[in-house]
Design an enzyme around this catalytic site. Structure first.
Site, short mmCIF file in Angstrom:
data_model
loop_
_atom_site.label_atom_id
_atom_site.label_comp_id
_atom_site.label_asym_id
_atom_site.label_seq_id
_atom_site.Cartn_x
_atom_site.Cartn_y
_atom_site.Cartn_z
N HIS A 464 -48.34 -9.46 2.96
CA HIS A 464 -47.79 -8.39 3.31
C HIS A 464 -46.86 -8.49 4.46
CE1 HIS A 464 -47.23 -3.84 2.98
NE2 HIS A 464 -47.20 -4.01 4.25
N GLU A 465 -47.57 -8.82 5.43
CA GLU A 465 -47.13 -8.62 6.92
C GLU A 465 -45.99 -9.60 6.96
OE1 GLU A 465 -47.19 -6.15 8.67
OE2 GLU A 465 -48.85 -5.09 7.61
N HIS A 468 -42.59 -8.38 5.47
CA HIS A 468 -41.92 -7.79 6.73
C HIS A 468 -41.07 -8.80 7.70
CE1 HIS A 468 -42.94 -3.73 6.20
NE2 HIS A 468 -44.51 -3.70 6.23
N HIS A 471 -38.10 -10.05 6.18
CA HIS A 471 -36.97 -8.96 6.29
C HIS A 471 -36.25 -9.36 7.82
CE1 HIS A 471 -35.85 -4.66 4.90
NE2 HIS A 471 -34.74 -5.52 5.07
#
Length: 673
Positions: A464-465, A468, A471
């Site tokens: 999940h991290e 990010h 991105h």
């Protein structure tokens, strides 16, 4: 005397020069950078030249760069490696930084220049990205109160300054409560716990200076304890400590702080002409209105609650079979759910964790990024803020793309949870700069010489991290204020939640989930059991999350409640929250909402983004599979590289061809009829 934080950083890739400065350098550097920023703003506002895009809008984009550079370092270490000096400085700085921001937004001469550029925008021959920057700049000033005058303008500045103080106090109180509590265990109380929990408890006890193993309020330790300890009395003690953070009375109690924050937010919204803080906050999000948020949450609430109640009946029967009486309690759910998972899926973390080594899961996340986007990762030596941190240079076809830093282990100086942050974000204006991005997690640190093993939930958090981080890494925009994760709150979780899906791709687990001792890949029958249990307990997980999201929304929809705790109880009773499932984040430790404005009225955004991430992964399935190169290129072009240069709904539509419905989310959570 010179200040290393204000000088040129002669370090690998221009990373912060850790080791060359001390905590005593932060305060003077930030004060000096604020003065430099004030001078730059004054030069823009007071210049004689006619306002145009370059001398006003682009000039504003770079005016605070020295301050942003220093704060980028300070905010990272304050969250991930705090100490008494940093906490004291944060308390001092929070209102000062709020006042500094208010000064800029209240500068009438500056706002007149922005308005002048806005009024003639159609004749300026701006690029689409420039038009977007102009729009966002003007909107930020209006929403910050630039159109207010006199008493109203003064009061808004006071409100924002006080909110900054309160958010800092809320965060530090929570960290203090998490640091202060430990539960020492004797050898008898370790019985029934798997070896990895015992090992982690012994390591935590050593770190805490205790005489033996301890349970702390670190999620990576207390959750496994609640899952495996057969001692119901100890589970209750641990659970009550965990859920009472911020509500223990005394100086670290957050209940009054939460109440004052809600009152001030309501006043802030009223000063700006909005009916409620939720209306103000959601105006810039994809959802736009509180009604749209509530409609989404309630579409999922009923099927999730029905599943949770059915599960509660099963778990209660297991409780009674153990000779216990009365209802299933919140401190019982994880224990009996884990036993049920073992029975139904023949799966538990004791068996699974040896296949989920931290280094192998990092490698899995990197490998997926390579197969999807051509990124390569090489570990590097670089100055970092803590010995646990590691750094990698990210390249593509030989081109430097970013520096990625991983800070994975829990410690007393780190706030709880997991997050992605950055020392700096990507931009092209006035020279290319690539991101220095940081993933912060709170995985249990193993004893010295032992490998770090993750739960499946830990591995999902890592992916999940890293979503990010991608991105930020793949951002390719001109202006830093629109790069990377600088997007609507209910869009920012799309890349992170989407990336979690690659952990569930069988070929990824086959390659990277290998046994820590034998090196053998995860057996196929275990792999099938892992994937078969992917939607296990989603009723519980969905209910605890939506309960928190609905409380957050209700707090901000109308008048601030005089007693937030009573209001929380009323909302939970109204929606019929099952007795054995607490809301994921109760008000006194709901840092997403009260540590700052980030997720206030916005905790729903994880589910809003999940509607898109479930639909987006379906797009890969409909194409050539999870590593379809054409679909990956579209994802990078229209989501990961674009930052905030367009409206999120437009970006997603360009990627997928349409906006999604809730069906894929319900299917993905196993809640579809």
């Amino acid at each position: 005397m010179t200040n290393p934080l204000l000088e040129a950083w002669d370090t690998p890739f221009g990373l912060p020069p850790f080791g060359a400065f001390t905590d005593a350098d932060f305060g003077p550097a930030i004060e000096a950078a604020m003065q430099e920023g004030r001078a730059a703003i004054a030069a823009i506002a007071d210049q004689e030249a006619e306002p145009d895009f370059a001398n006003t809008i682009e000039a504003l984009e770079t005016a605070d760069e020295p301050l942003d550079r220093v704060l980028g370092v300070f905010f990272v270490v304050s969250g991930a490696d705090s100490n008494a000096d940093r906490e004291a400085l944060m308390r001092d700085l929070s209102p000062k930084l709020a006042d500094y921001s208010s000064e800029i937004f209240a500068n009438e001469t500056l706002f007149r220049r922005i308005e002048a550029v806005w009024d003639k925008k159609d004749s300026l021959d701006l690029t689409e990205e420039q038009e977007r920057l102009l729009y966002l700049t003007r909107r930020a000033f209006v929403r910050a109160g630039a159109e207010l005058e006199g008493v109203s303008a003064d009061r808004l500045r006071q409100v924002k300054s006080r909110l900054a103080e309160l958010g800092t106090s809320f965060t530090q109180n929570l960290l203090a409560d998490e640091r202060a509590w430990i539960m020492e265990l004797d050898e008898e109380e370790l019985e029934g716990l798997p070896s990895f929990v015992v090992s982690t408890a012994r390591s935590a006890g050593k770190a805490a200076g205790a005489g033996g193993p301890v349970i702390t309020l670190s999620r990576s330790l207390i959750v496994p304890f609640l899952q495996y300890s057969p001692r119901r009395d100890l589970r209750r003690r641990a659970w009550e400590a965990w859920t009472s953070r911020g509500a223990n009375g005394g100086e670290t109690d957050n209940r009054a702080i939460a109440g004052e924050i809600l009152e001030l937010r309501e006043e802030r919204a009223g000063l700006l002409g909005y009916d409620s803080f939720a209306d103000f906050k959601l105006e810039t999000e994809m959802a736009k209105t509180p009604k749209a948020v509530r409609d989404l949450l309630m579409q999922v609430w009923e099927p999730a609650k029905a599943q949770a109640l059915a599960d509660e009946t099963r778990l209660t029967a297991m409780l009674h079979a153990d000779g216990e009486t009365g209802p299933l309690e919140p401190w019982d759910w994880r224990y009996y759910s884990e036993k049920r998972r073992k029975e139904e899926h023949d799966l538990d973390d004791t068996e699974l964790k040896p296949y989920l080594q931290l280094d192998r899961m990092i490698g899995a996340a990197f490998d997926c990024a390579n197969r999807l986007f051509g990124l390569e990762f090489e570990e590097i030596e670089a100055p970092l803020y803590h010995e646990d941190c590691r750094a990698w240079e990210v390249t593509r076809d030989g081109r430097h793309m970013a520096v990625f830093i991983g800070d994975y282990f829990a410690r007393g100086s780190k706030r709880s949870g997991a997050w992605c942050t950055a020392f700096r974000s990507q931009k092209r204006l006035d020279g290319e700069e690539r991101a220095h991005v940081v993933n912060v997690c709170n995985f249990a640190k193993p004893a010295e010489g032992e490998p770090a093993l993750l739960s499946y939930d830990d591995a999902r958090t890592l992916f999940h991290e890293f979503g990010h981080a991608l991105h930020q890494i793949l951002s390719d925009v001109t202006y830093r204020s629109m790069s990377g994760t600088s997007v609507a709150r209910d869009f920012v979780e799309l890349p992170s939640q989407l990336y979690e899906h690659w952990l569930e791709v069988p070929e990824v687990l086959r390659e990277h989930a290998v046994h820590v001792e034998t090196g053998e890949p995860m057996p196929e029958e275990m792999l099938e059991r892992v994937l078969g249990a992917a939607t296990y307990d989603t009723g519980f997980q969905t209910v605890e999350y939506i309960a928190s999201a609905l409380v957050d929304l209700s707090f901000h929809e109308g008048e601030a409640p005089p007693d937030p705790m009573q209001h929380q109880a009323e909302i939970l009773e109204e929606i019929g929250l099952p007795h054995a499932i607490p809301m994921r984040h109760a008000t006194p430790h709901f840092a997403h909402v009260f540590a700052g404005d980030g997720y206030s009225s916005g905790y729903y955004s994880y589910m809003w983004s999940e509607v898109m991430d479930a639909d987006a992964f379906e797009a890969f399935k409909e194409a050539g599979g999870p590593f379809d190169t054409e679909m990956a290129a579209k994802l990078e072009a229209h989501v990961l590289s674009s930052g905030g240069t367009e409206e999120p709904s437009d970006l997603y539509t360009k990627f997928r061809g349409r906006l999604p419905g809730v069906e894929a989310l319900l299917k993905g959570r196993g809640l579809a009829a």
